[in-house]
Enzyme design. Structure first.
Site, PDB file in Angstrom:
ATOM      1  N   THR A  93      48.493  62.969  35.780  1.00  0.00           N
ATOM      2  CA  THR A  93      47.641  62.557  34.666  1.00  0.00           C
ATOM      3  C   THR A  93      47.429  63.783  33.789  1.00  0.00           C
ATOM      4  O   THR A  93      46.726  64.713  34.180  1.00  0.00           O
ATOM      5  CB  THR A  93      46.298  62.009  35.160  1.00  0.00           C
ATOM      6  N   LYS A 168      46.037  55.073  31.860  1.00  0.00           N
ATOM      7  CA  LYS A 168      45.425  55.741  33.017  1.00  0.00           C
ATOM      8  C   LYS A 168      44.063  56.327  32.652  1.00  0.00           C
ATOM      9  O   LYS A 168      43.093  56.191  33.415  1.00  0.00           O
ATOM     10  CB  LYS A 168      46.359  56.847  33.523  1.00  0.00           C
ATOM     11  N   LYS A 243      38.574  66.089  35.488  1.00  0.00           N
ATOM     12  CA  LYS A 243      39.669  66.428  34.569  1.00  0.00           C
ATOM     13  C   LYS A 243      40.082  65.208  33.753  1.00  0.00           C
ATOM     14  O   LYS A 243      40.244  65.280  32.522  1.00  0.00           O
ATOM     15  CB  LYS A 243      40.873  66.934  35.364  1.00  0.00           C
TER      16      LYS A 243
END
Length: 293
Positions: A93, A168, A243
């Site tokens: 990601t 995502k 994150k």
């Protein structure tokens, strides 16, 4: 099929690479952590001394790494200039902007890159039940599909380059917020005198039902496989969730999209990480909230 290279054999990559081996593929892999290399080697992955050795002659290179910087570094130092015609599948990601930039750089090297981040956690990686959200050209996605399907239950083409990352980030934004809500409800239910299992049984069959509750309950007991039953070890770390939230907030800020709940959730996970619990599963947010109650 020629060899598949797999770079990044951590919590997610280990299970994913092992499923490719079980499906009969020749998998060469690398991870900078000796314990990760040893664990994957025991599962049948041909572990190499460095990334360059893993990708030699590979028709596909999969990466599952913790950040955009780490993906960019391995591409620039170990892939670009060393392969021609290979398909690069990044399952990390890293954000929409970074994915598009890497795809453009790959194209200049006569390589094709697709972004294919996943949902399902370490258990999904181990069990081969991940969902892949894929961005890139349709032909490249179809080329990757037979390999991705050996690691997941669903491979969904989200759109052009970066679309997988967009899906995502939005998915994890919802999950992060939902876990805070589930944790708050579980704490309040306990303080109101409700038995934890009874409340779980009710909420799991009511409008409050969610994946965060029924598959990943932050209270020990109701979901035996959840990290809450292992002192929040393993799973999807708070650092990684933070994150992802920050990447989502960066995109939201760029596009002037209102995300007040996401910002609040990010602040809570940042506080959890700041106290030294960044390595714990993100569902450990319940501990932070309990101590604040």
């Amino acid at each position: 099929m020629t060899a598949v290279a797999f770079l990044g054999l951590g919590n997610m990559g280990e299970g994913m690479a092992a499923n490719l081996v079980r499906a009969g593929l020749c998998v060469r892999g690398f991870d900078p952590v000796p314990a990760a290399r040893a664990a994957s080697n025991a599962l049948g992955v041909e572990v190499t001394r460095d990334p360059a050795s893993a990708i030699e002659g590979a028709g596909m290179v999969l990466t599952m790494l913790p950040s955009a910087a780490s993906v960019r570094d391995v591409y620039e130092t170990s892939i670009f200039g060393k392969l021609r015609g290979a398909l690069l599948i990044d399952c990390s990601t890293i954000g929409v902007t970074a994915a598009r930039a890497l795809a453009a750089a790959a194209e200049s090297q006569n390589l094709t890159m697709i972004d294919a981040p996943v949902s399902g956690g370490a258990a999904g990686a181990r069990d081969g039940t991940l969902t892949f959200m894929v961005g890139g050209e349709a032909a490249a996605v179809e080329r990757a599909r037979p390999v991705l399907e050996k690691m997941g239950k669903a491979v969904i083409h989200a759109g052009a380059s970066g679309a997988g990352q967009a899906a995502k980030l939005c998915n994890n934004l919802m999950l992060a917020i939902d876990m805070v809500g589930v944790s708050e409800a579980c704490i309040l239910a306990q303080r109101l005198g409700l038995d934890t299992q009874v409340f779980f049984d009710i909420a799991a069959r009511s409008s409050g039902q969610s994946w965060a509750l029924t598959s990943y309950c932050p209270v020990p007991g109701p979901v035996p496989a959840a990290p809450s039953n292992r002192d929040f070890a393993g799973g999807f770390s708070t650092d990684l969730m933070l994150k992802d939230l920050r990447l989502a907030l960066e995109e939201a800020d760029r596009l002037a999209a209102a995300t007040p709940l996401s910002a609040a959730a990010a602040a809570l996970y940042a506080a959890l990480a700041a106290r030294g619990d960044g390595g714990k599963d993100f569902s450990a947010i319940i501990e932070f909230l309990q101590q604040r109650s």
